[in-house]
Structure formats: C-alpha cells, structure tokens
Design a protein around this motif. Structure first.
Motif, PDB file in Angstrom:
ATOM      1  N   SER A  11      -6.572   3.423   0.550  1.00 47.96           N
ATOM      2  CA  SER A  11      -5.528   4.242  -0.274  1.00 47.96           C
ATOM      3  C   SER A  11      -4.789   5.109   0.652  1.00 47.96           C
ATOM      4  N   ASP A  12      -5.320   5.544   1.668  1.00 51.02           N
ATOM      5  CA  ASP A  12      -4.476   6.135   2.698  1.00 51.02           C
ATOM      6  C   ASP A  12      -3.201   5.408   3.195  1.00 51.02           C
ATOM      7  N   VAL A  13      -3.397   4.255   3.351  1.00 53.41           N
ATOM      8  CA  VAL A  13      -2.579   3.542   4.259  1.00 53.41           C
ATOM      9  C   VAL A  13      -1.395   3.328   3.103  1.00 53.41           C
ATOM     10  N   ARG A  14      -1.860   2.759   1.839  1.00 53.89           N
ATOM     11  CA  ARG A  14      -0.947   2.843   0.710  1.00 53.89           C
ATOM     12  C   ARG A  14       0.049   4.087   0.424  1.00 53.89           C
ATOM     13  N   GLN A  15      -0.878   5.213   0.535  1.00 52.45           N
ATOM     14  CA  GLN A  15       0.097   6.265   0.201  1.00 52.45           C
ATOM     15  C   GLN A  15       0.976   6.533   1.409  1.00 52.45           C
ATOM     16  N   ALA A  16       0.679   6.239   2.656  1.00 54.44           N
ATOM     17  CA  ALA A  16       1.355   6.248   3.811  1.00 54.44           C
ATOM     18  C   ALA A  16       2.742   5.634   3.815  1.00 54.44           C
ATOM     19  N   ILE A  17       2.546   4.307   3.298  1.00 54.32           N
ATOM     20  CA  ILE A  17       3.716   3.624   3.034  1.00 54.32           C
ATOM     21  C   ILE A  17       4.707   4.018   2.078  1.00 54.32           C
ATOM     22  N   VAL A  18       4.041   4.472   0.973  1.00 53.08           N
ATOM     23  CA  VAL A  18       5.154   5.204  -0.019  1.00 53.08           C
ATOM     24  C   VAL A  18       5.702   6.344   0.399  1.00 53.08           C
ATOM     25  N   THR A  49      -3.860  -6.861   9.970  1.00 54.02           N
ATOM     26  CA  THR A  49      -2.988  -7.509  10.900  1.00 54.02           C
ATOM     27  C   THR A  49      -1.705  -6.883  10.825  1.00 54.02           C
ATOM     28  N   GLU A  50      -0.593  -7.138  11.805  1.00 50.98           N
ATOM     29  CA  GLU A  50       0.645  -6.892  11.613  1.00 50.98           C
ATOM     30  C   GLU A  50       1.328  -7.681  10.584  1.00 50.98           C
ATOM     31  N   TRP A  51       0.876  -8.632  10.414  1.00 50.39           N
ATOM     32  CA  TRP A  51       1.731  -9.471   9.241  1.00 50.39           C
ATOM     33  C   TRP A  51       0.891  -8.884   7.997  1.00 50.39           C
ATOM     34  N   GLN A  52       0.039  -8.548   7.931  1.00 50.41           N
ATOM     35  CA  GLN A  52      -0.501  -7.990   6.560  1.00 50.41           C
ATOM     36  C   GLN A  52       0.046  -6.726   6.184  1.00 50.41           C
ATOM     37  N   LEU A  53       0.065  -5.847   7.054  1.00 49.32           N
ATOM     38  CA  LEU A  53       0.637  -4.614   7.115  1.00 49.32           C
ATOM     39  C   LEU A  53       2.283  -4.742   6.816  1.00 49.32           C
ATOM     40  N   GLY A  54       2.870  -5.552   7.545  1.00 50.93           N
ATOM     41  CA  GLY A  54       4.377  -5.681   7.160  1.00 50.93           C
ATOM     42  C   GLY A  54       4.611  -6.246   5.875  1.00 50.93           C
ATOM     43  N   ASP A  55       3.750  -7.159   5.204  1.00 51.57           N
ATOM     44  CA  ASP A  55       3.779  -7.604   4.055  1.00 51.57           C
ATOM     45  C   ASP A  55       3.760  -6.455   2.901  1.00 51.57           C
TER      46      ASP A  55
END
Length: 75
Positions: A11-18, A49-55
C-alpha cells in the motif's frame, strides 16, 4: 496480458504513486520513466519489475485522467 498480483504491491507504493500524481497535477503529461525513477528512489527494495511498476503508474495516471508518456524504456 500479464497483470501484477495484488498481493505483491504494498500500500506504501500505491500511496506513493497517488502522491506523485497529485504533486504533478499541473503537468499535462506524466512520464512513466520519470515516475519509475522516483519510485525506485523512494523504494529501492521494491520487488516489482520496471514493467510492473510502470504499469501501475500508467494505470493510476490514466484512471486520474492524465496524459501518459509511455517512455519506460528510455533513460
């Protein structure tokens, strides 16, 4: 189409993206490469992965009505 397993994304990654999108709300276009770079700096141990994060970034940006620059392979 490959998808990112929901359990692998903190959830930290999701929140950082938002938060990144909110911080760049005045920009007409979001660069996937730039956003991935920022996320890697914030979460150096992220197992995506870079692809997953970019997606993830692209999906969130599109959902928030941003124009997206699909430049993930560019550095």
């Amino acid at each position: 189409m490959l998808t990112v397993p929901q359990t692998a994304i903190s959830s930290d990654v999701r929140q950082a993206i938002v938060r990144y999108l909110l911080d760049n709300v005045d920009n007409p276009c979001i660069s996937i490469a730039e956003a991935v770079h920022v996320m890697r700096e914030m979460f150096p141990l992220c197992e995506l992965t870079e692809w997953q994060l970019g997606d993830l970034i692209a999906r969130a940006a599109i959902d928030a009505a941003f124009a997206v620059e699909f430049d993930a392979g560019a550095s």
